[in-house]
Design a protein around this motif. Structure first.
Motif, short mmCIF file in Angstrom:
data_model
loop_
_atom_site.label_atom_id
_atom_site.label_comp_id
_atom_site.label_asym_id
_atom_site.label_seq_id
_atom_site.Cartn_x
_atom_site.Cartn_y
_atom_site.Cartn_z
N HIS A 98 57.75 96.23 -55.74
CA HIS A 98 58.87 96.99 -55.17
C HIS A 98 58.52 98.47 -55.27
CE1 HIS A 98 61.28 93.23 -56.25
NE2 HIS A 98 61.19 93.29 -54.94
N GLU A 132 59.88 101.34 -58.32
CA GLU A 132 59.81 100.98 -59.74
C GLU A 132 58.50 101.56 -60.27
OE1 GLU A 132 60.13 96.69 -59.61
OE2 GLU A 132 62.01 96.78 -58.52
N ARG A 175 62.46 100.27 -52.21
CA ARG A 175 62.19 98.89 -52.64
C ARG A 175 61.41 98.13 -51.58
NH1 ARG A 175 64.24 95.48 -56.42
NH2 ARG A 175 64.60 93.30 -55.92
N HIS A 213 57.68 95.21 -63.10
CA HIS A 213 58.89 95.58 -62.37
C HIS A 213 59.79 96.40 -63.28
CE1 HIS A 213 58.74 92.89 -58.76
NE2 HIS A 213 57.85 92.28 -59.52
N SER A 214 60.74 97.11 -62.64
CA SER A 214 61.91 97.62 -63.35
C SER A 214 63.06 97.54 -62.35
CB SER A 214 61.67 99.03 -63.88
OG SER A 214 61.32 99.90 -62.83
ZN LIG Z 1 61.05 94.76 -58.76
#
Ligand SMILES: [Zn+2]
Length: 330
Positions: A58, A61, A100, A144-145
């Motif tokens: 994404h 992130e 994203r 990810h975050s």
């Molecule tokens: Zn993500």
């Protein structure tokens, strides 16, 4: 016979440090014979396991891209036994755009797997990972975050898998990553995820949620930096001591761990990340945007747990995820 339109400008089977690109032809108005260029670093030293390290699945992130950029600069072939493949920004168009999903085709890479060699740009990226990079790997780490719209306590995560030996190997790798929290994650939307594709190939897979809000912090980047080196040690690729601290193990027993908003309005968190709640506690309130004199809507926890994730922006919409609870386990 599979044929991806993506070609690598770096070799995967030569010793040394190689920086280059995964080149994906993308003909468009401003570049007739142009390409999407996804940066990649391959560091190899003899025979041994392969780790595939990814960020920017994404585009908003940042712990993964930050720490993997640094690792690509610092890691030497001498330190490595085997091979490390580093892709700091899997969805490069989304990363470049700070969003994203991809500005090219609106593709959410982590809902585009296994992908297609004849699909959109995002589907072609997914396909290349599914058919070329993941098969080379023994262990896969995907950072990810929360991105712009969610924020999380810093955790590494694995999924509950049918193959219990594979699940145990994933848990051991997650424990080696050694984030402050370690989560057995229940996905609400697992169709099309990179995670599912990697796990279905029998690989050891660890993902993370290390923060959010569309940025990173010194603390979250430090967790990522330590975690990736620990994981490489665990995989047998780096020879150095593990750096280990206490981790809190969390589980997500059922769908009641998730709360979704049924109103548009202004979001007021009533508990913060890491706080414990009981079933029925108010976890957030939603205030009207256009009038005074009206009570807020209260969103209550459906079960007891620890607030592991929350909606981040000040405004909230119907359907947004408000809160994610984890349950502490021994
Ligand atoms: Zn993500």
């Amino acid at each position: 016979m599979h044929s991806s339109p993506i070609t690598s400008t770096v070799p995967f089977d030569e010793d040394g440090v190689h920086h280059g690109f995964l080149r994906l032809p993308y003909s468009r108005d401003d570049s007739a014979w142009g390409a999407v260029m996804i940066p990649v670093t391959v560091i190899r030293n003899g025979e041994g396991p392969t780790a595939l390290l990814t960020g920017g699945n994404h585009g908003d992130e940042y712990e993964g891209p930050v720490v993997l950029q640094e690792l690509a600069v610092r890691l030497t072939a001498d330190e490595v036994q085997g091979r490390v493949i580093i892709v700091p920004a899997m969805n490069q168009p989304a990363f470049r755009n700070g969003t994203r999903t991809s500005p090219v085709d609106s593709g959410n890479l982590n809902r585009s797997f296994p992908g297609s060699p004849t699909g959109t740009v995002t589907q072609k990226i997914a396909d290349y990972f599914s058919c070329v990079l993941v098969p080379m790997a023994d262990v896969v780490l995907d950072f990810h975050s929360g991105g712009r719209t969610l924020d999380f306590i810093p955790f590494a995560a694995v999924h509950i898998l049918e193959d219990k030996a594979q699940e145990a190997a994933c848990v051991a790798a997650m424990q080696a990553f050694n984030a402050p929290y370690s989560m057995k994650l229940l996905e609400i939307d697992s169709v099309g995820m990179y995670d599912t594709t990697v796990e279905d190939m029998g690989k050891v897979f660890v993902s993370t949620e290390l923060g959010g809000g569309g940025s990173s912090t010194a603390r979250s980047n430090a967790i990522a930096r330590k975690g990736v080196r620990n994981l490489l040690v665990h995989a047998g690729i780096l020879k150095e001591p593990l750096t280990l601290a206490a981790t809190i193990n969390l589980d997500m027993p059922d769908g009641d761990c998730y709360s979704f908003c049924e109103y548009d309005g202004m979001h007021e968190p009533m508990v913060d990340l890491g706080d414990e709640v009981k079933a029925g506690d108010v976890i957030a309130r939603v205030w009207p945007l256009d009038r005074t004199g009206q009570e807020p809507v209260e969103i209550r926890a459906k079960r007891a747990g620890l607030l592991a994730g929350r909606h981040f922006p000040g405004l909230i919409k119907v359907g947004d995820c408000v809160a994610v609870l984890g349950v502490e386990v021994d």
